[in-house]
Design a protein around this motif. Sequence first.
Motif, PDB file in Angstrom:
ATOM      1  N   SER A 138       0.827  -1.203   0.000  1.00 43.32           N
ATOM      2  CA  SER A 138       0.000   0.000   0.000  1.00 43.32           C
ATOM      3  C   SER A 138       0.864   1.256   0.000  1.00 43.32           C
ATOM      4  O   SER A 138       0.462   2.288  -0.540  1.00 43.32           O
ATOM      5  CB  SER A 138      -0.965   0.009   1.182  1.00 43.32           C
ATOM      6  OG  SER A 138      -0.305   0.312   2.372  1.00 43.32           O
ATOM      7  N   LEU A 139       2.069   1.178   0.577  1.00 41.23           N
ATOM      8  CA  LEU A 139       2.963   2.339   0.542  1.00 41.23           C
ATOM      9  C   LEU A 139       3.409   2.636  -0.891  1.00 41.23           C
ATOM     10  O   LEU A 139       3.482   3.792  -1.306  1.00 41.23           O
ATOM     11  CB  LEU A 139       4.202   2.088   1.407  1.00 41.23           C
ATOM     12  CG  LEU A 139       4.184   2.611   2.843  1.00 41.23           C
ATOM     13  CD1 LEU A 139       5.520   2.338   3.516  1.00 41.23           C
ATOM     14  CD2 LEU A 139       3.875   4.096   2.875  1.00 41.23           C
TER      15      LEU A 139
ATOM     16  N   ASP B 146       1.750   1.668  -3.598  1.00 43.66           N
ATOM     17  CA  ASP B 146       0.534   2.136  -4.277  1.00 43.66           C
ATOM     18  C   ASP B 146       0.293   3.608  -3.985  1.00 43.66           C
ATOM     19  O   ASP B 146      -0.118   4.370  -4.856  1.00 43.66           O
ATOM     20  CB  ASP B 146      -0.687   1.352  -3.776  1.00 43.66           C
ATOM     21  CG  ASP B 146      -0.910   0.083  -4.589  1.00 43.66           C
ATOM     22  OD1 ASP B 146      -0.235  -0.079  -5.613  1.00 43.66           O
ATOM     23  OD2 ASP B 146      -1.752  -0.736  -4.176  1.00 43.66           O
ATOM     24  N   MET B 147       0.552   3.975  -2.733  1.00 45.79           N
ATOM     25  CA  MET B 147       0.339   5.364  -2.330  1.00 45.79           C
ATOM     26  C   MET B 147       1.218   6.287  -3.180  1.00 45.79           C
ATOM     27  O   MET B 147       0.745   7.265  -3.756  1.00 45.79           O
ATOM     28  CB  MET B 147       0.681   5.498  -0.839  1.00 45.79           C
ATOM     29  CG  MET B 147       0.371   6.826  -0.199  1.00 45.79           C
ATOM     30  SD  MET B 147       1.651   8.034  -0.472  1.00 45.79           S
ATOM     31  CE  MET B 147       2.985   7.373   0.521  1.00 45.79           C
ATOM     32  N   SER B 148       2.484   5.918  -3.270  1.00 48.60           N
ATOM     33  CA  SER B 148       3.407   6.738  -4.056  1.00 48.60           C
ATOM     34  C   SER B 148       2.958   6.798  -5.516  1.00 48.60           C
ATOM     35  O   SER B 148       2.991   7.848  -6.154  1.00 48.60           O
ATOM     36  CB  SER B 148       4.811   6.154  -3.944  1.00 48.60           C
ATOM     37  OG  SER B 148       5.711   6.901  -4.698  1.00 48.60           O
ATOM     38  N   ARG B 149       2.509   5.649  -6.003  1.00 46.67           N
ATOM     39  CA  ARG B 149       2.044   5.596  -7.390  1.00 46.67           C
ATOM     40  C   ARG B 149       0.802   6.464  -7.587  1.00 46.67           C
ATOM     41  O   ARG B 149       0.673   7.157  -8.585  1.00 46.67           O
ATOM     42  CB  ARG B 149       1.700   4.147  -7.753  1.00 46.67           C
ATOM     43  CG  ARG B 149       2.625   3.633  -8.779  1.00 46.67           C
ATOM     44  CD  ARG B 149       2.552   2.196  -9.190  1.00 46.67           C
ATOM     45  NE  ARG B 149       1.484   1.360  -8.804  1.00 46.67           N
ATOM     46  CZ  ARG B 149       0.505   0.962  -9.642  1.00 46.67           C
ATOM     47  NH1 ARG B 149       0.486   1.378 -10.884  1.00 46.67           N
ATOM     48  NH2 ARG B 149      -0.422   0.143  -9.215  1.00 46.67           N
ATOM     49  N   SER B 150      -0.114   6.412  -6.594  1.00 45.27           N
ATOM     50  CA  SER B 150      -1.369   7.143  -6.756  1.00 45.27           C
ATOM     51  C   SER B 150      -1.132   8.651  -6.774  1.00 45.27           C
ATOM     52  O   SER B 150      -1.905   9.388  -7.360  1.00 45.27           O
ATOM     53  CB  SER B 150      -2.359   6.773  -5.655  1.00 45.27           C
ATOM     54  OG  SER B 150      -2.038   7.435  -4.462  1.00 45.27           O
ATOM     55  N   PHE B 151      -0.051   9.102  -6.138  1.00 44.90           N
ATOM     56  CA  PHE B 151       0.293  10.517  -6.222  1.00 44.90           C
ATOM     57  C   PHE B 151       1.266  10.778  -7.364  1.00 44.90           C
ATOM     58  O   PHE B 151       1.985  11.763  -7.363  1.00 44.90           O
ATOM     59  CB  PHE B 151       0.853  11.027  -4.895  1.00 44.90           C
ATOM     60  CG  PHE B 151      -0.200  11.127  -3.820  1.00 44.90           C
ATOM     61  CD1 PHE B 151      -1.172  12.108  -3.874  1.00 44.90           C
ATOM     62  CD2 PHE B 151      -0.226  10.222  -2.776  1.00 44.90           C
ATOM     63  CE1 PHE B 151      -2.157  12.185  -2.902  1.00 44.90           C
ATOM     64  CE2 PHE B 151      -1.212  10.293  -1.798  1.00 44.90           C
ATOM     65  CZ  PHE B 151      -2.177  11.281  -1.865  1.00 44.90           C
ATOM     66  N   MET B 152       1.304   9.832  -8.276  1.00 42.03           N
ATOM     67  CA  MET B 152       2.081   9.940  -9.500  1.00 42.03           C
ATOM     68  C   MET B 152       3.585  10.007  -9.271  1.00 42.03           C
ATOM     69  O   MET B 152       4.288  10.729  -9.988  1.00 42.03           O
ATOM     70  CB  MET B 152       1.603  11.139 -10.326  1.00 42.03           C
ATOM     71  CG  MET B 152       0.158  10.969 -10.743  1.00 42.03           C
ATOM     72  SD  MET B 152      -0.304  12.113 -11.996  1.00 42.03           S
ATOM     73  CE  MET B 152       0.111  13.620 -11.218  1.00 42.03           C
ATOM     74  N   GLY B 153       4.063   9.251  -8.289  1.00 40.59           N
ATOM     75  CA  GLY B 153       5.500   9.145  -8.101  1.00 40.59           C
ATOM     76  C   GLY B 153       6.108   8.352  -9.245  1.00 40.59           C
ATOM     77  O   GLY B 153       5.538   7.353  -9.679  1.00 40.59           O
TER      78      GLY B 153
ATOM     79  N   GLN C 261      11.221   7.762  -7.801  1.00 43.59           N
ATOM     80  CA  GLN C 261      10.703   8.290  -6.538  1.00 43.59           C
ATOM     81  C   GLN C 261      10.159   7.172  -5.659  1.00 43.59           C
ATOM     82  O   GLN C 261      10.295   7.210  -4.439  1.00 43.59           O
ATOM     83  CB  GLN C 261       9.603   9.324  -6.813  1.00 43.59           C
ATOM     84  CG  GLN C 261      10.145  10.650  -7.319  1.00 43.59           C
ATOM     85  CD  GLN C 261       9.052  11.586  -7.791  1.00 43.59           C
ATOM     86  OE1 GLN C 261       8.072  11.161  -8.392  1.00 43.59           O
ATOM     87  NE2 GLN C 261       9.210  12.872  -7.523  1.00 43.59           N
TER      88      GLN C 261
ATOM     89  N   GLY D  83      12.366   6.951  -2.542  1.00 43.69           N
ATOM     90  CA  GLY D  83      11.592   7.654  -1.528  1.00 43.69           C
ATOM     91  C   GLY D  83      10.789   6.731  -0.629  1.00 43.69           C
ATOM     92  O   GLY D  83      10.472   7.085   0.496  1.00 43.69           O
ATOM     93  N   ILE D  84      10.421   5.559  -1.150  1.00 49.41           N
ATOM     94  CA  ILE D  84       9.547   4.678  -0.379  1.00 49.41           C
ATOM     95  C   ILE D  84      10.200   3.327  -0.103  1.00 49.41           C
ATOM     96  O   ILE D  84      10.364   2.917   1.038  1.00 49.41           O
ATOM     97  CB  ILE D  84       8.204   4.447  -1.127  1.00 49.41           C
ATOM     98  CG1 ILE D  84       7.474   5.771  -1.315  1.00 49.41           C
ATOM     99  CG2 ILE D  84       7.347   3.417  -0.403  1.00 49.41           C
ATOM    100  CD1 ILE D  84       6.844   6.339  -0.063  1.00 49.41           C
TER     101      ILE D  84
END
Lengths: 274, 273
Positions: free
Chosen positions: A170-171, A173-180, A184, A188-189
């Motif tokens: 989910s972390l 996915d989170m980065s992906r959902s904010f278009m990382g 990144q 970053g994650i």
Amino acid sequence: MASTTQTNAAEGPVAGLTSRWASAAADTPAIWKILSLALIFGAWEIAGRTNFNYAFPGFLETMAALWEMIADGSMGAAYLRTAEPLVLGLVISLAIGVSSGVAMGLRRDVEWLTLPIFITMQAAPMAALIPLVTFVYGIGLASKVLAVVMLSLPVIAINSYKAVRNVPSSLVDMSRSFMGSRRQQVFGIILPAASPMMFAGIRLGVAEGFSGAVLAELLITPTGIGDLITYNRSIAKFAHMYAAIFSIVALAVITVSLLHRLEVTLFRPEKRGV
Amino acid sequence: MNVTHLSESRAHSAPAAGDAARDAIIEVEGIHKIYGGSVTALENINLDFHRGALTSLLGPSGCGKTTLLKILAGLLQPTSGEVRVNGTPVTGPGPERAFVFQDFALMPWATVLRNAAYGLELRGVSLREREERARHYIDEVGLSGFEDKYPHELSGGMRQRVGLARALAVDADVLLMDEPFSAVDEQTRRKFQEDLIRLREIEKKTFLLVTHSIEEAVYLSDRIVLLSPRPGRVAQIVTPEIDRSGDPDAIRRTPEYLDLIDEIWAGLRTYVE
Ligand SMILES: Nc1ncnc2c1ncn2[C@@H]1O[C@H](COP(=O)(O)OP(=O)(O)OP(=O)(O)O)[C@@H](O)[C@H]1O
Ligand SMILES: [Mg+2]
């Protein structure tokens, strides 16, 4: 508290004694560490005084021998020799282990290709292979470096791999959902999230590297600290022999604890001062 | 005005042509999702989500709510079908959508402030500006004073508020929320629901909320999409007409609210038995 359980779980069945001890030591308050050391050394001293074995010196006698070797410079000279294969081997293991572990964690194709090698390396009794290494690479520095690498590399690589795989999806996915971007996501994650388990592996690997360095010096040619151990045994200066052994154990524990500090300051600001 | 709060209620999912005339921000057309070649999670989903509305996806566990939401977010590719946001087909995540995760998905090594600003950080917004905006939303979700705390120092409800602030900070049109309140206790959950209603008045965004709580769906939504168990299909669409301006506890006691809960439960019951 959470960090303790996590570290122990990450070490799993491959946990080395020194590393486990050190990571536990890094988390407990100073007073407990001192108390536990006092208990161990006290028991050692008593055992030494019972004279159950003529070759077993007490703690104080060993410390006196240790001081003597430090004072006359023989200890320092020995460590200069031992440090060479140890540091070289560890640098190689860290570089290859972390990068291939991360690559295996990130990419299935690399995993398929590389993971079996590390699993085999980890399963094989490396001490038994050292004579073979000597046969191929002779009795020089190369063999000793290789001994360190063989022992420390698989643990570091496999733990780095597992650490990356265990990053909560989910972390990412989170980065992906904010278009990382992929970059990144990775820097970053994934790497920060993997760092506790990765460092647990690194601590184990470094502890293994110490074993490798000493094993090489005992099995290949006696140099450095291995020489101090064998030489003092041969002339029956057992307090000196134990002092040499004690010094390498202490050094390994200190190194591993320092690594833990380094990890916390570099990657886990939330654990500072906890 | 009286007991008729089911203004649209259909047994099947085929959308009426009139629907498209309303301002649909997200259009879902013929979505199928099959996992690993055998598990059909979603079957022929056709839906419109109206701009500015709060729509709940309600259904039993495993019916594909998360799957549908992730497809809308662009985090998952559907096996077939198309999602359009503002008329443009979705191929991946986009700036007009922000996701709120069930397990919060906060970076444990980052402070509340940095977590809330993360979406902006990825977009290359300068440190000053993104912290300023993050602070604004941290305040809006009721967390001011906690900017420098780490997630492990917060309660579950507070962590989810950070997740919400992060999603609000990127100023997306649509907020996709996957069971945002499921990991918090009942009191926190109610407080959170009330705050969400208040927040909607300020933020004027489109909300999509996955839940498996009938009460929550009825309390919060303009529209409730009921999904059937696997394979997930649109079973029914319910439009609660509840006046939410009054006292929150009074709303939970109104006959409209209670009757609608019973009605939805009666509909879902057939699946459970
Ligand atoms: N990655 C996956 N691979 C295979 N099957 C999956 C995968 N993810 C979900 N599924 C299956 O698809 C179905 C729908 O899953 P989904 O997570 O969307 O359900 P849900 O409605 O969100 O459930 P819950 O209320 O429990 O969160 C489930 O039966 C699940 O087992
Ligand atoms: Mg779900």
